[in-house]
Design an enzyme around this catalytic site. Structure first.
Site, PDB file in Angstrom:
ATOM      1  N   TYR A  51       0.843  -1.194   0.000  1.00  0.00           N
ATOM      2  CA  TYR A  51       0.000   0.000   0.000  1.00  0.00           C
ATOM      3  C   TYR A  51       0.877   1.241   0.000  1.00  0.00           C
ATOM      4  O   TYR A  51       1.935   1.269   0.644  1.00  0.00           O
ATOM      5  CB  TYR A  51      -0.918   0.007   1.226  1.00  0.00           C
ATOM      6  N   ASP A  65      -1.130  16.174   4.919  1.00  0.00           N
ATOM      7  CA  ASP A  65      -2.019  15.370   4.074  1.00  0.00           C
ATOM      8  C   ASP A  65      -3.300  16.155   3.816  1.00  0.00           C
ATOM      9  O   ASP A  65      -4.366  15.859   4.347  1.00  0.00           O
ATOM     10  CB  ASP A  65      -2.324  14.045   4.781  1.00  0.00           C
ATOM     11  N   GLU A 120     -11.607   8.873  -2.999  1.00  0.00           N
ATOM     12  CA  GLU A 120     -12.518   9.147  -1.887  1.00  0.00           C
ATOM     13  C   GLU A 120     -13.533  10.235  -2.223  1.00  0.00           C
ATOM     14  O   GLU A 120     -13.320  11.040  -3.132  1.00  0.00           O
ATOM     15  CB  GLU A 120     -11.723   9.548  -0.651  1.00  0.00           C
ATOM     16  N   GLU A 191     -14.302   4.358   5.322  1.00  0.00           N
ATOM     17  CA  GLU A 191     -13.245   4.940   6.152  1.00  0.00           C
ATOM     18  C   GLU A 191     -13.752   5.352   7.524  1.00  0.00           C
ATOM     19  O   GLU A 191     -14.905   5.790   7.690  1.00  0.00           O
ATOM     20  CB  GLU A 191     -12.635   6.145   5.423  1.00  0.00           C
TER      21      GLU A 191
END
Length: 305
Positions: A51, A65, A120, A191
């Protein structure tokens, strides 16, 4: 064995190799690998897929982020990790824009060596999924992005991530997930679920769908093992930034020791040796490709004064 000289170089597309992993029973375990060396170490530990975390990529560049890194910057990381020969699932954030941007991302990631991507349903500026007050895109707009990604791909395995559980509950997240599957997603990533009951309820509402669980530390999800996620109905699990966090902690400790002690003499026992590094990256195998390079003799231990 490095990918340049391996006798068992991967055959077939990265996406097809990723899909084949689901032909086996059990949950697919993917540790986060934030650079090429981490990927080789994960492969040596026995993992079969990897990942690549947006948070780890951003932080390794000294950035938060918040969706500020670019497609080209992510491709730099993909190329490193894909050299391991293992299929790589890549964090595609919000797709870097709208439908055309998502299509560009898909093609760029495939060309860089990615096997899978997740996109997302947040709006920019996006946040880590385990933080507060995330802004969600309209579900139809997100579905349009998924459809664009599905149209653009050649082989990429497509995972749609929904962050809706925090604000719309499990029912809202499930409704979004079904829309994304209709648009062409191969799997769903719910999530920041906060209890085992939420994980089970989501899986129960999505029978037969491949689901991804995120086991990140210091977030909203309690600690669960891979086998526990599997029992709750999940086919994949990631530990997105665990290796990155451990490496950063060790690095900070080293810098403090140098500053305190005037050298690294008290940290030697915690270091990867030159011989261990060369074995991991296949140094001598690379040398053997070029007869003009004299084989390196690795110094043993540390010389005494």
């Amino acid at each position: 064995m490095p990918y340049l000289v391996a006798a068992d170089l991967p055959t077939g597309s990265a996406g097809s190799r990723f899909r084949r992993l689901f032909e086996r029973p059990g949950i697919l375990q993917m540790p986060g690998t934030h650079n090429g060396l981490a990927a080789l170490q994960a492969r040596a530990a026995g993992f079969e897929a990897l990942y690549l975390s947006g948070a780890a990529m951003s932080a390794s560049m000294g950035l938060p982020d918040l969706g500020v890194i670019t497609v080209d910057e992510v491709c730099f990381f993909i190329r490193q990790v894909a050299r391991s020969g293992l299929p790589v699932l890549v964090d595609g954030d919000t797709g870097y824009g709208e439908a055309l941007n998502v299509m560009h991302m898909v093609r760029a990631f495939e060309e860089a060596g990615a096997a899978a991507v997740h996109v997302e349903d947040q709006l920019l500026p996006k946040k880590c999924g385990h933080l507060n007050d995330k802004k969600l895109a309209d579900a139809r707009d997100m579905a349009a992005k998924v459809a664009a990604a599905a149209r653009a791909r050649r082989h990429l395995f497509l995972i749609a991530r929904t962050d809706a559980a925090a604000s719309e509950g499990i029912d809202g997240a499930v409704a979004r997930a079904k829309l994304y599957l209709q648009a062409g997603a191969d799997a769903i990533f719910p999530e920041a679920l906060t209890t085992a009951e939420m994980f089970r309820a989501f899986a129960k509402a999505m029978p037969g769908v491949k689901l991804l669980a995120n086991m990140t530390e210091f977030g909203r999800t309690p600690f669960f093992t891979a086998s526990e996620f599997e029992a709750m109905g999940y086919r994949m699990v990631i530990w997105p930034a665990s290796a990155f966090r451990v490496a950063n902690k060790a690095q900070a400790k080293l810098y403090a020791a140098i500053r305190r002690d005037g050298g690294t003499q008290n940290m030697i026992g915690e270091m990867q040796t030159r011989a261990e590094l060369y074995e991991t990256i296949g140094y001598h195998a690379y040398e053997a490709l070029d007869a003009s390079i004299v084989q390196t003799v690795v110094p043993q231990g540390m010389p005494q004064r």
